[in-house]
Design a protein around this motif. Sequence first.
Motif, PDB file in Angstrom:
ATOM      1  N   PRO A  55     -28.083 -28.462-127.809  1.00  0.00           N
ATOM      2  CA  PRO A  55     -29.392 -28.873-127.303  1.00  0.00           C
ATOM      3  C   PRO A  55     -29.588 -30.371-127.444  1.00  0.00           C
ATOM      4  O   PRO A  55     -29.097 -30.994-128.396  1.00  0.00           O
ATOM      5  N   ARG A  56     -30.340 -30.937-126.499  1.00  0.00           N
ATOM      6  CA  ARG A  56     -30.484 -32.394-126.465  1.00  0.00           C
ATOM      7  C   ARG A  56     -31.134 -32.947-127.741  1.00  0.00           C
ATOM      8  O   ARG A  56     -30.716 -33.986-128.252  1.00  0.00           O
ATOM      9  N   LEU A  57     -32.162 -32.253-128.279  1.00  0.00           N
ATOM     10  CA  LEU A  57     -32.831 -32.734-129.484  1.00  0.00           C
ATOM     11  C   LEU A  57     -31.890 -32.715-130.689  1.00  0.00           C
ATOM     12  O   LEU A  57     -31.878 -33.653-131.499  1.00  0.00           O
ATOM     13  N   LYS A  58     -31.083 -31.652-130.777  1.00  0.00           N
ATOM     14  CA  LYS A  58     -30.122 -31.573-131.875  1.00  0.00           C
ATOM     15  C   LYS A  58     -29.067 -32.665-131.755  1.00  0.00           C
ATOM     16  O   LYS A  58     -28.654 -33.269-132.760  1.00  0.00           O
ATOM     17  N   LEU A  59     -28.632 -32.928-130.532  1.00  0.00           N
ATOM     18  CA  LEU A  59     -27.667 -33.989-130.304  1.00  0.00           C
ATOM     19  C   LEU A  59     -28.258 -35.342-130.685  1.00  0.00           C
ATOM     20  O   LEU A  59     -27.569 -36.188-131.283  1.00  0.00           O
ATOM     21  N   TYR A  60     -29.533 -35.533-130.335  1.00  0.00           N
ATOM     22  CA  TYR A  60     -30.213 -36.798-130.678  1.00  0.00           C
ATOM     23  C   TYR A  60     -30.211 -37.038-132.178  1.00  0.00           C
ATOM     24  O   TYR A  60     -29.849 -38.121-132.655  1.00  0.00           O
TER      25      TYR A  60
END
Length: 365
Positions: free
Chosen positions: A2-7
């Motif tokens: 997920p994008r937030l986790k990657l961030y």
Amino acid sequence: MPRLKLYWTLQIFGWLAWLANEALIYVNTFGWSIDWFIAADLNAAIAILITHNFRKIIKKYGWVELPINKVIPRILISVFVMSVIMALVNIPLDSYLLSEKEHANFWSLFFMLQYIFSFMKPLTIWTLFYYASHYFQRKSEIEVEKVKLESSIRETESKVLRAQMNPHFMFNALNSIRALILEEPEKAQKAVTQLSNILRSSLLADRRKTVSLSEELRTVEDYLALEKIRYEERLQIRKNIYPETLSCQVPPMLLQTLVENAIKHGVSKPVKGGFVSLETKMNGNKVMIIISNTGVLETTDSGGFGLENTAHRLELLFGVESKFKIYQASKDVVTAEITIPIPAQTVEDKENPFAKITQIVNLKV
């Protein structure tokens, strides 16, 4: 991921990696101390906190959507402010930790600028990376939205075309049936059934993306039988249908529309009438459907035949390997060709009543 986790993963590990490098430089220069470890952790926490809040500002005020001439000044000012904050935290720390080893004035203008520009480098890299990731994400989203929009438009066009029933055909068919009711009631009854089948196919067309060729041919047969009542001997029907093609999937009402246009623009105009020929054959892993009719092509493309969406429908359903073309085959013969790729596991429907070899038929209804 997920994008937030990657961030958060990049945010934490990125700053820890950079500050670990800074700590190593300090250790190599001034020797090991637990204070360096504490200072590095503090710097990492502050850097994460500052950049995360900067990200909130970017999202809140929509900086990513702004033109570049408006974004650059905002970025430069923000990076400078964040660097000043980092410098104001680190100058007291370094003056305390290095008070016994260095006697420099950490609060002098030179040292302050050195600290600020030192922190501007990683903060600028972070900002550029953040904007670059958003740029590519936005570009990808735009492409997806564009594809979805095109698909939606084509699907809408396809539904309109599939569900379209020529009102002139309905009017003529009903008049033909009315003429048969008293003279040939059995044929009139059969004609009503055929018209009902066509209407059913038309109503179901927008609910299904494809139907088997054998099912589509049944609709075409019903349509031709009704037109035969009207044109009688002026309409000749030729078929060359191969069993191997019958399980092939085609867009619903596609062949019926082509045949309808063939009669409307070809057979109905000459005094003596004409013919409609329907042929299917295998060409490697593709099925070719060829519809020919008496007539002269009115335009250089399919637009004159009301088939502007045919190629789009085929490409949407079967990809770029599908083809549609219509051309003047000879002086008084127009041909429409459809090429549809099929899966290798297509099952032959040899028992279908349309599995016939070449025949010339003059239907008597």
